[in-house]
Every structure is written in structure tokens, then in C-alpha cells.
Design a protein around this motif. Structure first.
Motif, PDB file in Angstrom:
ATOM      1  N   ARG A 313       0.850  -1.201   0.000  1.00  0.00           N
ATOM      2  CA  ARG A 313       0.000   0.000   0.000  1.00  0.00           C
ATOM      3  C   ARG A 313       0.884   1.250   0.000  1.00  0.00           C
ATOM      4  N   GLN A 315       0.818   5.655  -0.440  1.00  0.00           N
ATOM      5  CA  GLN A 315       0.073   6.911  -0.548  1.00  0.00           C
ATOM      6  C   GLN A 315       0.875   7.845  -1.458  1.00  0.00           C
TER       7      GLN A 315
ATOM      8  N   LYS B 128       2.012   5.699   7.599  1.00  0.00           N
ATOM      9  CA  LYS B 128       2.101   6.567   6.421  1.00  0.00           C
ATOM     10  C   LYS B 128       1.491   5.919   5.180  1.00  0.00           C
ATOM     11  N   THR B 129       1.408   4.599   5.174  1.00  0.00           N
ATOM     12  CA  THR B 129       0.806   3.940   4.005  1.00  0.00           C
ATOM     13  C   THR B 129      -0.712   3.822   4.145  1.00  0.00           C
ATOM     14  N   LEU B 130      -1.222   4.004   5.359  1.00  0.00           N
ATOM     15  CA  LEU B 130      -2.644   3.740   5.601  1.00  0.00           C
ATOM     16  C   LEU B 130      -3.563   4.839   5.102  1.00  0.00           C
ATOM     17  N   GLY B 131      -3.126   6.071   5.298  1.00  0.00           N
ATOM     18  CA  GLY B 131      -3.991   7.181   4.902  1.00  0.00           C
ATOM     19  C   GLY B 131      -3.289   8.486   5.217  1.00  0.00           C
ATOM     20  N   VAL B 132      -3.820   9.577   4.694  1.00  0.00           N
ATOM     21  CA  VAL B 132      -3.177  10.860   4.961  1.00  0.00           C
ATOM     22  C   VAL B 132      -4.231  11.960   4.939  1.00  0.00           C
ATOM     23  N   GLU B 133      -4.156  12.824   5.926  1.00  0.00           N
ATOM     24  CA  GLU B 133      -5.048  13.975   5.996  1.00  0.00           C
ATOM     25  C   GLU B 133      -4.266  15.146   6.588  1.00  0.00           C
ATOM     26  N   THR B 134      -4.745  16.340   6.303  1.00  0.00           N
ATOM     27  CA  THR B 134      -4.106  17.546   6.826  1.00  0.00           C
ATOM     28  C   THR B 134      -5.166  18.402   7.483  1.00  0.00           C
ATOM     29  N   VAL B 135      -4.876  18.890   8.679  1.00  0.00           N
ATOM     30  CA  VAL B 135      -5.828  19.758   9.364  1.00  0.00           C
ATOM     31  C   VAL B 135      -5.097  20.959   9.949  1.00  0.00           C
ATOM     32  N   ALA B 136      -5.709  22.121   9.815  1.00  0.00           N
ATOM     33  CA  ALA B 136      -5.171  23.330  10.460  1.00  0.00           C
ATOM     34  C   ALA B 136      -5.947  23.521  11.753  1.00  0.00           C
ATOM     35  N   VAL B 167      -0.503  23.460  11.263  1.00  0.00           N
ATOM     36  CA  VAL B 167      -1.045  22.503  10.298  1.00  0.00           C
ATOM     37  C   VAL B 167      -0.423  21.138  10.576  1.00  0.00           C
ATOM     38  N   THR B 169      -0.199  16.991   9.576  1.00  0.00           N
ATOM     39  CA  THR B 169      -0.469  15.954   8.581  1.00  0.00           C
ATOM     40  C   THR B 169      -0.202  14.594   9.211  1.00  0.00           C
ATOM     41  N   GLU B 226       3.769  15.175  10.645  1.00  0.00           N
ATOM     42  CA  GLU B 226       4.265  16.465  10.148  1.00  0.00           C
ATOM     43  C   GLU B 226       3.536  17.606  10.833  1.00  0.00           C
ATOM     44  N   GLY B 229       4.159  21.107   7.571  1.00  0.00           N
ATOM     45  CA  GLY B 229       4.849  20.573   6.398  1.00  0.00           C
ATOM     46  C   GLY B 229       6.224  20.004   6.658  1.00  0.00           C
ATOM     47  N   PRO B 231       8.688  17.296   9.262  1.00  0.00           N
ATOM     48  CA  PRO B 231       8.610  16.271  10.305  1.00  0.00           C
ATOM     49  C   PRO B 231       8.516  16.959  11.674  1.00  0.00           C
TER      50      PRO B 231
END
Lengths: 409, 409
Positions: A313, A315, B128-136, B167, B169, B226, B229, B231
Motif C-alpha cells: 500500500r 500513498q 504513512k501507508t494507511l492514509g493521509v489527511e491535513t488539518v489546520a 497545520v 499531517t 508532520e 509541512g 517532520p
């Protein structure tokens, strides 16, 4: 004074990732600056080139130093960077930055506004009382992507990193114009002139930074004093910069000292001959299109050849922007552009001038894969497969050039 | 090694604003690090306290150093900061940060997920392979504003600067839970445990950072790698932090090593006795409300007593946020709260968990003015005039406390 004293400070990531081991191994209980610098310089290979003094506060590990006035952000440093930190933002100065003394009294800097009913000089202090707006926008050098031209145009061979998404705060140009009585007649152009110190003994027109834009660009333009919530640094045009969202970087005039509305395009060399889309084999001239709006563009930031990950998998992530228009959708290909799948737009939408993050989850077997992305703006313009060949290597938004080849273990 | 070698690097603004004069006056053609540090230390008064090693990369000039683990952003440094740069973000660590060695291989860090059908440890690489989202989102210490309590509660006397908008991630917690087969039964709580090294010789429960939240908080929570943006730094919880938008800072678990779903609230001291809203004169206990969601709040960032400006046209500016809800409107008063006018929301809206910038243009005569702001969230909750008195000095969102008195020349 030893040699380390003369070197710039190692970047944060270098300190955290590189020197920690050495220090811990050495049994040091506390970090001193010299120890950190020394450990970092020993631990990191290849050595990071020192940054010039005026940008010594930047994160050297995130940057590629082409020259003292051309510094690129590494693709691998971009992450899911909604906003590019100032420390990582690329630098491209057409002239050496002015003396830092111009930042001693930021509020005293003045810009002369001409072509309005009541033309006059306005100080930053005055501008700050007139109005305030904030805009997030992609700042991109028009030569970004030049490094992909097989013709090897002269100029910095930028790949993807002469671009960032930053937040500007300042007064809308239209509000300044209104307060000065409005425009005189119906000017075609808005012309900004930079306040750099010009080298002596040369025709000023041959070196000055002065650019004319269609007057319509005024609509969302700012005279800006803050970038990313901080007073604008010298490297990025402080104390005052003309910011014209959607347009290539050369039009974002640093240290702006004159903003003029009129019917004649500037005859400065940077406008008349520089930054023109000249067909292969031709010489730049004023009849050719100038470098103005940015085209729709995207690139992948993960995985990358230097950070491929493993089979399974994955991303796939990246960044997309549309110049004067927002992003409608982004497509990703895992077979070099033969087939495309719709990516998901991720995270907050900062407005049509900002970039959008995208992600596409898929499963990939071990082996080498050519990953590409293609953005479509809200007017339906599609990022093209091929660059438009031109002598200067400008405006490269080819998706094929920006594809990456990644080998998964 | 001279004394300067042991001091942290002067902040960017210090260099640009402070040292430039000295260097130019001294006729130095180039900046060396030692010269810069020296010039800065001479030019800036009062001297800026050195920052601790783990945050030496921060901008000391933008910060107030309360202690090595409690560092506040100056109100005057906030500007129209849509996103707070990491260099300016406040720091509040309940325990000393772990050794920087934990950042050597970020992808190897693991978090154990419990209370799901297939409980197991997941590495950052897997996440990191499962999913990714970003929120402020606004990150705020629950004690922010404690410095305004006349009762002088014990703890850091933060004013407005134990807050920033950043922000994140990472992967949504709900996606991780789904991939592990979903929740077992119907848990009431999501409990996060930090990976700090605990001091020896003490009951771990008395010092560990472990907080339980209503399970509904899972909806928008991330396991984040993150911040802005990049690490996540050690100071802010890297390599992996539990991020729960809308909740007070103590619930944003740094170095998260365990995420458990269940029906029992943690009995760690920081949950059972710490961070409770205890009525004046009482002792903290588990029957009192815990410090969870943030209340609707705003404050003015311009003008300020230290940067008052002059009489005439003034742009009153500030920041507002609503905790779990977005901001509907902000009102400004120039007479200490007797009358209110609607301010304009400025700049991009980064979503309901982020703060909004506001501005209100007015004309003020010379003299002293008490400027206040009052935010209203999308559910109609109004920022209150008075703080809720409590022993710990938590959750202060009083507009009266956050008003500023400004004398215009």
C-alpha cells in the motif's frame, strides 16, 4: 576564531537527525552551539554548502544552493506543506539584495504611487492604516522546471523547488488607488519598480527590476509587509513587496519603491527583452509573450526516488495549483501516463491562488514505477504532457517532465 | 571557546533589525556568525535569554522564556499570522522531552492500538501507508490566559501566547481503527499515552502523560508526523503526536506510544487530579470537569501598548477561534466593551478548527483607548466578559481580560 565560527548554523533537521547520535555517543549532557555545529558537520555527508549571510537563517538541509542569489527547495523537503516555511522557501534575486539597513525602520519605507488622481508617496506606516488583507498564493520563479529542458537553456536549472505556497498580508492595491482618487484615464498597465541599489556605471534600464502587468492584475494585488505572519525578510522583499497572485515570481516586485499606472509598458530590459517566451532559435524581443500568469501545474512529493518506500500500500502525494484559477481535480498515473486515476484533494483550501495537496492510495508491486500527476483547473485547463519549448526555459508545466521513477523494494 | 559559542543563535529578526546597524557602522563587508552574534547581543536590550538546547532553533526574540519547558509567544510577534511558524510556536512540556535519538529513525517509532478487534503496534512507516489527511488547528495550552487571573494560580502565568495555529499531517485515527477491524464494544473513551522517559523512583501514574477523551473526539483526530509541512520536531511531539482538533493542548499527546479505546478513564494523576476545573477553595478531584474542548476566544494583536501607532485611521486586528466550532463573527469595542462593532473576517478560512484573522477599520483620537474583541462561534456561543474562576487558572476566554489599553500619540 575557529573555522566553525564562520559557518552558518546547521539546520534544525541536521541537528536533530544528524548530530544527536554523535553527541549521545560522546556522552555530552548538554548541547553547546560549537559542539552541535561540529557534530553536525561530521555526521552529515555530503557536507551542506554554507548559505550566504542574508539567508543564513534558512534551513540549509532543505535547500539546493545554485548560487548566492538562486536557492532551491528540495523536492524531498516539501512534505504535505500547505504553507512553505520561510526557512525552506526558494530564493531568486535578480540583483543583490539591498543593505539590511533598509529594515531598520520598516514603517519609514515609501512607495510612490503614480497614474492616480492624487499621486504621492506613501510610507509603510500609512499603508498599514489604509486597509489589510491576507492572501495565500503560490510564489514560483518563471524558470521553475527549466532543469527539465533538454535544450539546457542558460539560467538556473531549477527542477520543482523554485516554488512555495506562502501567505502575504498587506493593503489591497485597489484600496490604495481608491484612496488616492482612482486611476487617471484607463491605463493598460500596472508597473512596479524595485528599490534595489543599482550597480554603478551601467545603464539603469539594463539592470533595474521593473515589470508591467495588465492593469486587471490589480484586482487581487497587495502591497505586502508580512509573509507567513512575520515582517518580510530582506531575501523575500521586505519591508514592502508588490504581490500579484497568480503571476510568475519575477512580477512580484521586492523592495517596491514605485507603483505606476499608465498606457506604456516598461522599457527596462527585464521587461522588454527578459522573460519572453522566445521560440527556439530566436532572440528575445518585445513582440513575444511576456512571462505573466502561471499555468496549471502539479508534481508528486511522495514517494520519491530518494525515499521510495516498499511494495504494497502506497500513498502517492503531491501539490497542485492553477495560477489565476483554483484546482478542480488532480489525476495520478502509476504507469507513466498510460492510465489515470482521480486523486483526492486533501486538507484546507486556502483559496484559488494557493496550492492544493493531493493524495492517491494504491497498491504497487516491487519494481520500478513511473508516477505522474496531472492537474485540471476550475476552467477546465489541463496540465499538458509536453513543455512549450522556448529559449529561456520558462513556464514549464509539463506533467511528463515532472514524473518520477521510483523503485520499490 | 568564548562565551558566545555557548549561546543559542540570535533570532532572524534580531539579526536583521538589531545587528545590521552595528555591522554597517563597523564597516564590515560580510557577516560572520560570531560577528553577527556579538553585534546582536550588543544591539538588543534587554538581552534575550538563551533558549534551551532542544528549542535552540526557535526565534528567541519572538518568545518569552518562563522556564525550560514553558515558553510563550509574544503577543506582538503574532502579526496577522494565519499559520504560526514553528520557530515562534509556544512550548509546554509536562515532562522533559525524550532524547533526540528518538528522531533518528522516525519511521521506526511505534504506537500500540488497543480496544480494536485486531489490536497491534503500528510503526510510523506503516501509518504513512494507511492514509493521509491535513488539518489546520489552534493548539493552545489550557492555562493560556492564566496570567490574567487575579488569584494568581500556581502554574505558568501565560497571557495570550500559549497558543498558535498550526497545520498537522497524519493518518486519521478513524481510518486506523477501521483497518484494525473497528472498535470493540462501545467504548466511552479514547486514551493516549505519551512516550516520555519517566523519572525513576516515582510511581509512573503520578508523572506519566496520559489523557482520556470522549470517544467522539476520534472523528477528526490524527496520528500526525508532520507539523507545518515538516517532520514534527522533538519539542512538539515528534516523531508521532496524537492530534485532537478543538481540544486543549494537554490532550494532544506527544511521542504517542499507546492509543487505547475503552470504558474507563485513565487514572494517571494528570487525568484524575490534574487539569480539572476546580471551584475556588476546593481541591482538584475526578468529579470536577476535565480540561477538554476549548472555548470561543479572541484577542487583539494590533495595535498594542508596545506598538500603539498614532491617532487617526487605525486598523484594529486580531485572531479568533471557536474550539470545536468555527467562527461566525467577531465584534470589536474601542470603549472597553460599552459598545461593539462588527469586525471583518480577513484572509483564508482554514476550517473550523483554525483561527480566523479579523480587522476593524476606525478613526481614533489621541489619547488612551481600551480595545476589546469578542468572538461568536457558528453555534452562537459568545466569548464571555468574565473568566470562570477556578483553582488551576484554566480555560480563560474572558474578553475583558484580553482587552488592551493603547495610548495613541
Amino acid at each position: 576564531m575557529n573555522k566553525l565560527d564562520q559557518q552558518p548554523v546547521p539546520g534544525r533537521r541536521q541537528l536533530l537527525a544528524g548530530s544527536a547520535t554523535a553527541l549521545v555517543a560522546a556522552g555530552l549532557g548538554s548541547f553547546t552551539q560549537a559542539a552541535r555545529a561540529q557534530a553536525a558537520s561530521q555526521a552529515v555527508a555530503p557536507a551542506v554548502k554554507p548559505l550566504p549571510a542574508y539567508v543564513s537563517w534558512k534551513d540549509a538541509n532543505a535547500l539546493i544552493l545554485h548560487s548566492s542569489s538562486t536557492i532551491e527547495t528540495k523536492r524531498s523537503a516539501m512534505g504535505m506543506g500547505l504553507i512553505t516555511p520561510a526557512e525552506q522557501l526558494y530564493v531568486r534575486n535578480n540583483l543583490p539584495a539591498p543593505a539590511p539597513t533598509i529594515l531598520e525602520n520598516r514603517d519609514a519605507w515609501t512607495v510612490s504611487v503614480e497614474g492616480v488622481k492624487s499621486p504621492r508617496a506613501l510610507s509603510v506606516a500609512e499603508l498599514k492604516t489604509l486597509g489589510v488583507e491576507t492572501v495565500a498564493m503560490v510564489l514560483q520563479c518563471s524558470g521553475n522546471g527549466r532543469g527539465f529542458f533538454p535544450s539546457k537553456p542558460s539560467g538556473t536549472p531549477w527542477k520543482v523547488g523554485a516554488a512555495g505556497c506562502v501567505v502575504w498580508t498587506g493593503v489591497p492595491v485597489r484600496e490604495v488607488v481608491e484612496l488616492l482618487g482612482g486611476l487617471v484615464s484607463s491605463p493598460e498597465f500596472m508597473t512596479g519598480t524595485g528599490g534595489e541599489t543599482l550597480p554603478e556605471g551601467l545603464d539603469p534600464k539594463s539592470v533595474m527590476v521593473e515589470r508591467s502587468l495588465p492593469v486587471a492584475a490589480m484586482a487581487d494585488a497587495l502591497l505586502a509587509w508580512e509573509m507567513n505572519g512575520q515582517p518580510i525578510s530582506l531575501a523575500h522583499g521586505g519591508p514592502l513587496r508588490l504581490v500579484v497572485p497568480g503571476y510568475q515570481g519575477v512580477n512580484q516586485i521586492k523592495y517596491i519603491k514605485r507603483l505606476a499606472f499608465g498606457s506604456v509598458e516598461s522599457d527596462a530590459k527585464i521587461m522588454a527583452h527578459g522573460y519572453r517566451i522566445s521560440p527556439p532559435g530566436s532572440k528575445a524581443d518585445v513582440s513575444q509573450p511576456s512571462v505573466l500568469e502561471m499555468g496549471v501545474k502539479s508534481w508528486i512529493t511522495n514517494p520519491l526516488p530518494e525515499r521510495p518506500g516498499v511494495a504494497g500500500r502506497v500513498q502517492i502525494q503531491g501539490l497542485a495549483f492553477g495560477g489565476l484559477r483554483g484546482i478542480k481535480r488532480v489525476e495520478v498515473s502509476v504507469d507513466g501516463g498510460k492510465s489515470w486515476s482521480r486523486a483526492r484533494l486533501v486538507g484546507p483550501d486556502l483559496g484559488k491562488y494557493a496550492w492544493r495537496q493531493f493524495a492517491f492510495a494504491t497498491t504497487l508491486p516491487a519494481g520500478t514505477h513511473t508516477l505522474a500527476s496531472r492537474a485540471i483547473d476550475t476552467a477546465g485547463f489541463i496540465q499538458p504532457e509536453q513543455r512549450l519549448e522556448n529559449v529561456g526555459g520558462y513556464n514549464n508545466n509539463s506533467w511528463a517532465d515532472h514524473a518520477v521513477s521510483v523503485t520499490l523494494a
